[in-house]
Scaffold this active site. Structure first.
Site, mmCIF file in Angstrom:
data_model
loop_
_atom_site.group_PDB
_atom_site.id
_atom_site.type_symbol
_atom_site.label_atom_id
_atom_site.label_comp_id
_atom_site.label_asym_id
_atom_site.label_seq_id
_atom_site.Cartn_x
_atom_site.Cartn_y
_atom_site.Cartn_z
ATOM 1 C CG ASP A 9 -2.105 -0.851 1.187
ATOM 2 O OD1 ASP A 9 -2.297 -1.071 -0.196
ATOM 3 O OD2 ASP A 9 -3.193 -1.169 2.148
ATOM 4 C CG HIS A 131 -5.028 6.136 2.965
ATOM 5 N ND1 HIS A 131 -3.795 5.532 3.392
ATOM 6 C CD2 HIS A 131 -5.016 7.551 3.657
ATOM 7 C CE1 HIS A 131 -3.356 6.510 4.453
ATOM 8 N NE2 HIS A 131 -4.421 7.819 4.120
#
Length: 287
Positions: A9, A131
């Protein structure tokens, strides 16, 4: 058969994070990455992606509604007077609301803008996630699923993971509570995903390793991996030589370097082989 997507990520958060992620990609320890389209280091990430050539890696959009500046102009609810997203705590509280038409319209606009920006850069988008998992929050999930379908993004993260049993010591209670909350939201998101044509992996791992990843814990995770396709969320990176001052400056820390060193270790690669686990990108991803 046990297939494992190792997804990093926050690509684009800063140059140090980019460096660590691409180091792991080139070592074969990361097979997929999710891109922060409003990240300060997006341009460098895109340049590096193009330099990889034929490496089989999947790229996804890391939908961000909490940090930094939005791509859409004139947001009155999602963004504050400074024009920026409000930060994790306030964003999560706001995005838990249902039925606020103005909020949901701004979410729809920003989701569309972020996807369009990544596609406009020529990046094939194989998956959508969020996110801080904002994509499964009540005010976001319908827009995110709809956008994935409209843009032919085949995979959607469902961050649902059972809390490790009492034998798994050392999980802070705050992390355990956060993991359980995200998992509850993910179960509701799975319902929204039904009938959309967008898929989720069979399993998900990584909620309870935040800031805790080491070789022992990862080996235990791999040994207990069930058959099927699993997404393993990781956050490798390098720590910046000079402290940063951006909305994303807390992302590149010693924790990220420990994750990177774990993924690069011979023990990790050996555990994959011993457990008969095949590292793969999201299926259907381009070169």
């Amino acid at each position: 058969m046990r297939l494992l997507i190792l997804n990093a990520d926050d690509l684009g958060a800063d140059e140090a994070r980019n460096a660590g992620i691409f180091e792991a990609i080139r070592a074969g320890s990361v097979t997929s990455a999710s891109i922060l389209v409003n990240g300060p280091a997006l341009r460098g990430a895109l340049e590096e992606i193009r330099s990889l050539g034929g490496e089989k890696i999947s790229w996804g959009i890391h939908l961000n509604l909490s940090e930094g500046a939005p791509l859409s102009p004139g947001l009155r609810v999602l963004a504050g007077k400074d024009g920026c997203f409000p930060g994790k705590v306030r964003a999560h509280r706001m995005l838990m609301m249902r039925g606020d038409a103005e909020l949901e319209e701004e979410v729809r606009r920003e989701v569309e803008a972020q996807i369009q920006a990544l596609r406009g850069a020529g990046i094939p988008v194989s998956h959508l996630d969020g996110h801080q998992h904002v994509h499964v929050f009540p005010a976001v999930v319908r827009a995110a699923v709809r956008a994935a379908g409209e843009h032919a993004i085949p995979w959607f993260r469902i961050p649902e993971e059972a809390r490790p049993g009492p034998e798994a010591r050392g999980i802070p209670e705050s992390l355990a509570a956060e993991g359980e909350n995200f998992s509850a939201l993910a179960r509701q998101a799975r319902i929204a995903l039904a009938g959309s044509g967008v898929r989720a992996t069979d399993h998900f791992r990584g909620l309870y390793l935040k800031g805790r990843m080491n070789r022992t814990l990862v080996r235990e995770l791999l040994k207990g991996l069930p058959p099927g396709l699993t997404e393993f969320m990781v956050h490798p990176g390098r720590k910046p030589a000079v402290p940063l001052s951006t909305p994303f400056s807390s992302f590149s820390t010693a924790d990220r370097e420990r994750e990177l060193e774990t993924l690069l270790s011979a023990e990790f690669r050996g555990a994959l082989r011993e457990c008969g686990i095949e590292p793969v990108p999201f299926p259907g991803a381009g070169p």
